[in-house]
Write a protein that holds these residues in place. Structure first.
Motif, PDB file in Angstrom:
ATOM      1  N   UNK A 159       0.835  -1.203   0.000  1.00 44.09           N
ATOM      2  CA  UNK A 159       0.000   0.000   0.000  1.00 44.09           C
ATOM      3  C   UNK A 159       0.865   1.246   0.000  1.00 44.09           C
ATOM      4  N   UNK A 160       0.200   2.343  -0.232  1.00 46.82           N
ATOM      5  CA  UNK A 160       0.956   3.600  -0.399  1.00 46.82           C
ATOM      6  C   UNK A 160       1.696   3.964   0.888  1.00 46.82           C
ATOM      7  N   UNK A 161       1.159   3.546   2.036  1.00 44.07           N
ATOM      8  CA  UNK A 161       1.826   4.005   3.265  1.00 44.07           C
ATOM      9  C   UNK A 161       2.961   3.070   3.672  1.00 44.07           C
ATOM     10  N   UNK A 162       2.945   1.836   3.116  1.00 41.46           N
ATOM     11  CA  UNK A 162       3.994   0.927   3.626  1.00 41.46           C
ATOM     12  C   UNK A 162       5.303   1.228   2.897  1.00 41.46           C
ATOM     13  N   UNK A 163       6.291   1.582   3.644  1.00 41.62           N
ATOM     14  CA  UNK A 163       7.573   1.965   3.026  1.00 41.62           C
ATOM     15  C   UNK A 163       8.244   0.727   2.431  1.00 41.62           C
ATOM     16  N   UNK A 164       9.446   0.907   1.969  1.00 40.11           N
ATOM     17  CA  UNK A 164      10.185  -0.161   1.283  1.00 40.11           C
ATOM     18  C   UNK A 164      10.649  -1.258   2.247  1.00 40.11           C
ATOM     19  N   UNK A 165      10.413  -1.049   3.522  1.00 41.32           N
ATOM     20  CA  UNK A 165      10.951  -2.030   4.497  1.00 41.32           C
ATOM     21  C   UNK A 165      10.383  -3.423   4.248  1.00 41.32           C
ATOM     22  N   UNK A 166       9.133  -3.492   3.799  1.00 39.85           N
ATOM     23  CA  UNK A 166       8.556  -4.833   3.537  1.00 39.85           C
ATOM     24  C   UNK A 166       9.333  -5.516   2.406  1.00 39.85           C
ATOM     25  N   UNK A 167       9.659  -4.748   1.386  1.00 41.41           N
ATOM     26  CA  UNK A 167      10.406  -5.327   0.258  1.00 41.41           C
ATOM     27  C   UNK A 167      11.793  -5.730   0.738  1.00 41.41           C
ATOM     28  N   UNK A 168      12.343  -4.859   1.578  1.00 40.97           N
ATOM     29  CA  UNK A 168      13.691  -5.130   2.101  1.00 40.97           C
ATOM     30  C   UNK A 168      13.726  -6.480   2.829  1.00 40.97           C
ATOM     31  N   UNK A 169      12.622  -6.800   3.524  1.00 44.58           N
ATOM     32  CA  UNK A 169      12.561  -8.081   4.255  1.00 44.58           C
ATOM     33  C   UNK A 169      12.644  -9.246   3.272  1.00 44.58           C
ATOM     34  N   UNK A 196      16.260  -9.513   2.160  1.00 46.48           N
ATOM     35  CA  UNK A 196      17.107 -10.126   3.201  1.00 46.48           C
ATOM     36  C   UNK A 196      16.900 -11.633   3.218  1.00 46.48           C
ATOM     37  N   UNK A 197      15.637 -12.067   3.102  1.00 44.11           N
ATOM     38  CA  UNK A 197      15.347 -13.521   3.109  1.00 44.11           C
ATOM     39  C   UNK A 197      16.026 -14.202   1.921  1.00 44.11           C
ATOM     40  N   UNK A 198      15.992 -13.547   0.763  1.00 42.27           N
ATOM     41  CA  UNK A 198      16.633 -14.137  -0.429  1.00 42.27           C
ATOM     42  C   UNK A 198      18.136 -14.211  -0.242  1.00 42.27           C
ATOM     43  N   UNK A 199      18.691 -13.145   0.364  1.00 40.66           N
ATOM     44  CA  UNK A 199      20.147 -13.132   0.566  1.00 40.66           C
ATOM     45  C   UNK A 199      20.541 -14.218   1.562  1.00 40.66           C
ATOM     46  N   UNK A 200      19.729 -14.367   2.591  1.00 41.26           N
ATOM     47  CA  UNK A 200      20.071 -15.393   3.601  1.00 41.26           C
ATOM     48  C   UNK A 200      20.061 -16.799   2.983  1.00 41.26           C
ATOM     49  N   UNK A 201      19.173 -16.991   2.001  1.00 44.71           N
ATOM     50  CA  UNK A 201      19.114 -18.314   1.340  1.00 44.71           C
ATOM     51  C   UNK A 201      20.138 -18.405   0.202  1.00 44.71           C
ATOM     52  N   UNK A 234      22.082  -1.922  -3.733  1.00 44.02           N
ATOM     53  CA  UNK A 234      22.630  -2.867  -2.737  1.00 44.02           C
ATOM     54  C   UNK A 234      22.230  -4.304  -3.092  1.00 44.02           C
ATOM     55  N   UNK A 235      20.986  -4.466  -3.542  1.00 43.47           N
ATOM     56  CA  UNK A 235      20.496  -5.822  -3.872  1.00 43.47           C
ATOM     57  C   UNK A 235      21.238  -6.384  -5.093  1.00 43.47           C
ATOM     58  N   UNK A 236      21.583  -5.468  -6.026  1.00 40.03           N
ATOM     59  CA  UNK A 236      22.225  -5.916  -7.280  1.00 40.03           C
ATOM     60  C   UNK A 236      23.538  -6.635  -6.985  1.00 40.03           C
ATOM     61  N   UNK A 288      16.085  -0.630 -10.156  1.00 41.07           N
ATOM     62  CA  UNK A 288      15.989   0.522  -9.263  1.00 41.07           C
ATOM     63  C   UNK A 288      15.064   1.617  -9.755  1.00 41.07           C
ATOM     64  N   UNK A 289      14.469   1.419 -10.928  1.00 40.01           N
ATOM     65  CA  UNK A 289      13.552   2.439 -11.464  1.00 40.01           C
ATOM     66  C   UNK A 289      12.154   2.232 -10.893  1.00 40.01           C
ATOM     67  N   UNK A 290      11.409   3.339 -10.705  1.00 37.59           N
ATOM     68  CA  UNK A 290      10.004   3.242 -10.276  1.00 37.59           C
ATOM     69  C   UNK A 290       9.155   3.573 -11.501  1.00 37.59           C
TER      70      UNK A 290
END
Ligand SMILES: Nc1ccn([C@@H]2O[C@H](COP(=O)(O)OP(=O)(O)OP(=O)(O)O)[C@@H](O)[C@H]2O)c(=O)n1
Ligand SMILES: O=P(O)(O)OC[C@@H](O)[C@@H](O)[C@@H](O)CO
Length: 441
Positions: free
Chosen positions: A333-343, A346-351, A390-392, A436-438
């Motif tokens: 949603x519009x109010x949820x910042x990028x932190x959800x995506x970041x999670x 992180x899960x993908x990186x951990x695996x 950073x993800x790249x 990284x483009x929106x």
């Protein structure tokens, strides 16, 4: 000469030009292979190992880099071939035969992509000499000498476990087996002046492909007995088995995917097949949002040519999507910042999911009219660009799509269709330029 008495150096001086392997070879403890259809127990009495000849220069591609080292999505072609074999749990060891000057590059590739059960030995000036070195290397340690050897050109990356099983079983029963394919062109013989002498009846002939399989003794003896001319000019291991061991190979028709990368056009075809194989499925993460769930439903109906799975999150049983070759569409949603995506990142990186090939993560940002504040627009593109860079580094490709929630049904439908088209293209093409483009749907 009894096979058991022959040492590597005896054979080396007589039949294969390369020196003893410069690298002692690495046989790291191999983890159990990934999913395959034939349990390893089937082969407990006759271990199977593989020789991948990769010592050529790939002249016919016209490129400086030998085709087996040409990269696709950041990984050399040979790494895809190795992966096709290392995930087969009943294959014990893989010997990759490369030109001496490419040994270090090959070792680096094995380390970078964490390949297992792989050993590198030096090749020779011809394919037969390279294969011979690989066969000898497999027999060097008596306790690791296989009963069956699969030989497969390293530039044939699309080989399936089921067909390998057929070849290995036929080789075990009959001593030799090889893949064949129908001829595409008619074979003709020419006169010395370059005219037609005669043509062969195409239906009676087949193209010899790879993989081929042999009992160790057969292929070892064939190389022990063959001539310098065989080593210099021969192209067919099955012929050596028949000629020097009287072993008549069982011929098994294989799928069209067994083709060999030979010309430059084959590299483009291989890249397209690799991209297509990584772009078949995406997991839509809705975060439990009602609007996101309805968008996911619309995406499933839209023209998305990607299999979709819809989950609220990647917790519990849903974590399984992290382990397969899934891409991700995270709707927030519009109010949820990028932190959800970041999670998710992180899960993908951990695996370490993106070790072997890039994973696509698409952030779909739902916004409503009063949300499109200047600050919101300016802040988020910068945030996603930073997160994406950073993800790249971990081979995760993060893209953004801004989706305005219109109350107008027609406009909303058009927007959803555009999200489906954009997401499908991003997953298929994996363009670095758009990372990284929106993007605006
Ligand atoms: N001296 C050689 C020559 C070839 N090969 C390997 O044998 C396989 C099939 O050979 P081919 O397609 O002919 O490869 P190249 O010889 O590299 O190609 P070209 O003839 O175009 O140079 C390839 O994986 C190639 O690396 C090898 O191990 N040692
Ligand atoms: O002859 P090239 O070295 O181009 O390729 C090798 C092929 O000939 C070989 O892989 C099959 O024909 C099976 O022997």
């Amino acid at each position: 000469m009894n096979l058991m008495e022959v040492s590597h150096s005896d054979m080396q001086s007589d039949y294969c030009e390369a020196d003893r392997p410069a690298h002692p070879g690495i046989f790291p403890t191999c983890e159990s292979g990934k999913s395959d259809h034939h349990p390893p127990e089937l082969f407990v009495d006759f271990p199977v190992s593989v020789v991948l000849p990769a010592g050529g220069t790939g002249e016919r591609t016209g490129l400086q880099t030998p085709k087996q080292f040409c990269s696709f999505l950041g990984r050399p072609l040979i790494s895809y071939t190795i992966q096709a074999f290392e995930r087969v749990s009943w294959i014990q060891h893989i010997v990759v035969v490369v030109a001496k000057e490419k040994m270090d590059l090959m070792m680096d590739t094995i380390q970078s992509f964490r390949h297992r059960k792989v050993r590198v030995v030096p090749g020779g000036s011809t394919r037969h000499r390279s294969i011979c070195n690989g066969v000898l290397a497999l027999g060097e340690r008596e306790e690791e000498r296989p009963k069956v050897v699969i030989i497969h050109d390293a530039v044939r990356p699309f080989v399936e476990e089921d067909f390998l099983y057929k070849i290995a079983m036929a080789a075990k029963e009959l001593g030799a087996a090889g893949a064949i394919r129908p001829l595409v062109s008619t074979v003709i013989a020419t006169t010395s002046e370059g005219y037609l002498d005669h043509s062969l009846e195409r239906a009676k002939y087949r193209a010899s492909e790879m993989p081929q399989g042999f009992t160790y003794d057969v292929i070892y003896q064939a190389y022990k007995r063959c001539t310098e001319s065989d080593f210099e000019f021969g192209t067919e291991c099955l012929h050596l088995a028949l000629q020097y061991c009287g072993t008549n190979a069982k011929l098994i028709e294989g799928p069209p995917t067994l083709w060999k990368v030979t010309y430059k056009r084959d590299l483009a075809a291989a890249e397209s097949i690799i991209k297509e194989s990584l772009s078949r499925s995406a997991c839509v993460i809705t975060g439990g949002l009602a609007q996101a769930a309805s968008l996911a439903e619309e995406l499933q109906k839209a023209s998305l040519d990607v299999e979709l799975a819809v989950v609220p999150d990647l917790k519990g049983d849903n974590a399984r999507y992290l382990f397969k070759e899934w891409n991700f569409i995270h709707v927030s949603g519009s109010r949820s910042p990028l932190t959800e995506v970041e999670a998710v990142l992180v899960a993908l990186q951990e695996e370490n999911r993106a070790l072997l090939h890039p994973v696509v993560v698409i952030w779909v940002r739902l916004s409503s009219t009063d949300e499109l504040s200047i600050s919101g627009r300016v802040a988020e593109p910068a945030a996603i660009t930073d997160l994406a860079s950073r993800a790249k580094i971990r081979n995760i490709l993060l893209y953004g799509i801004q989706l305005h929630q219109s109350k107008d049904a027609g406009r909303w439908e058009g927007s959803v269709s555009r999200v489906a088209d954009i997401a499908s293209a991003l997953i298929r093409e994996r363009s670095p330029a758009l990372v990284g483009q929106l993007l605006q749907a």
